[in-house]
Design an enzyme around this catalytic site. Structure first.
Site, PDB file in Angstrom:
ATOM      1  N   HIS A 143      -9.002  -3.869  -2.145  1.00 44.24           N
ATOM      2  CA  HIS A 143      -8.032  -3.121  -1.332  1.00 44.24           C
ATOM      3  C   HIS A 143      -8.331  -1.616  -1.403  1.00 44.24           C
ATOM      4  O   HIS A 143      -8.411  -0.935  -0.376  1.00 44.24           O
ATOM      5  CB  HIS A 143      -6.613  -3.424  -1.831  1.00 44.24           C
ATOM      6  N   GLU A 144      -8.498  -1.115  -2.633  1.00 48.10           N
ATOM      7  CA  GLU A 144      -8.726   0.330  -2.795  1.00 48.10           C
ATOM      8  C   GLU A 144     -10.075   0.740  -2.221  1.00 48.10           C
ATOM      9  O   GLU A 144     -10.205   1.792  -1.599  1.00 48.10           O
ATOM     10  CB  GLU A 144      -8.620   0.735  -4.273  1.00 48.10           C
ATOM     11  N   HIS A 183     -10.131   1.531   1.420  1.00 47.51           N
ATOM     12  CA  HIS A 183      -9.654   2.871   1.798  1.00 47.51           C
ATOM     13  C   HIS A 183     -10.822   3.845   1.938  1.00 47.51           C
ATOM     14  O   HIS A 183     -10.777   4.776   2.745  1.00 47.51           O
ATOM     15  CB  HIS A 183      -8.687   3.426   0.746  1.00 47.51           C
ATOM     16  N   CYS A 196       0.856  -1.185   0.000  1.00 47.14           N
ATOM     17  CA  CYS A 196       0.000   0.000   0.000  1.00 47.14           C
ATOM     18  C   CYS A 196       0.894   1.236   0.000  1.00 47.14           C
ATOM     19  O   CYS A 196       1.877   1.287   0.751  1.00 47.14           O
ATOM     20  CB  CYS A 196      -0.882  -0.018   1.250  1.00 47.14           C
TER      21      CYS A 196
HETATM   22 NI    NI Z   1      -3.624   1.003  -0.181  1.00 51.57          NI
END
Ligand code: NI
Length: 173
Positions: A142-143, A146, A100
């Site tokens: 994953h994104e 966020h 990340c």
């Molecule tokens: Ni990330």
């Protein structure tokens, strides 16, 4: 303009980001252009707006052909996803390594759904729907996390599989 990347510990990474209401607003289009430029300069494969300190629901991803080929994955064209929503297509989960931009130099093994469907809007406000698998699905999950204030270590099951890239790569060789 290259924007500064927030690292783990910055409070903006812990907040739920807000929906984008007016994609066409000049300030929003300018922000997205800066985010894409910052993403390209970062060398990453995905970026979420909170990572450049704007708490809005925007993702940028791209897996360039040469990097994809090295890792044995399909390339992903440059994509800007606005207000994305994701749903798993099955219960199947796979473990895989992630890094990340907000946790530089480190990597960890994270379980993700193998197959997902996502809906999003494009830069022009058009609605899109795609089904994606494996590494592409992993990057989007994953994104997307966020946008809900979640970093990948929070999704890990085994913190023994978390460490510095240089150490882990050596032990995998
Ligand atoms: Ni990330």
């Amino acid at each position: 303009m290259i924007l500064e990347i927030a690292r783990m510990g910055h409070p903006i990474l812990e907040k739920r980001a807000q929906e984008v209401e007016d994609i066409g607003a000049p300030a929003m289009q300018k922000f997205i252009a800066d985010m894409v430029e910052s993403f390209k300069a970062s060398g990453g494969i995905g970026m979420a707006a909170p990572q450049v300190k704007e708490s809005v629901r925007i993702l940028v991803l791209e897996l360039r052909e040469e990097i994809a080929a090295q890792r044995g994955f399909e390339p992903i064209p440059l994509s800007v996803l606005i207000n994305p929503v994701i749903e798993p297509l099955s219960e199947e989960m796979l473990l895989g390594w992630e890094g990340c931009l907000s946790i530089p130099g480190m990597m960890g093994e994270v379980p993700r759904y193998r197959a997902i469907r996502y809906r999003a809007q494009t830069l022009t406000g058009e609605s899109i729907v795609h089904e994606v698998y494996d590494y592409h699905a992993r990057i989007i999950q994953h994104e997307y996390d966020h946008l809900d204030g979640i970093l990948y270590p929070q999704k890990m099951q085994n913190l023994q599989k978390f460490g510095f890239v240089e150490e882990i790569k050596q032990s995998l060789m």
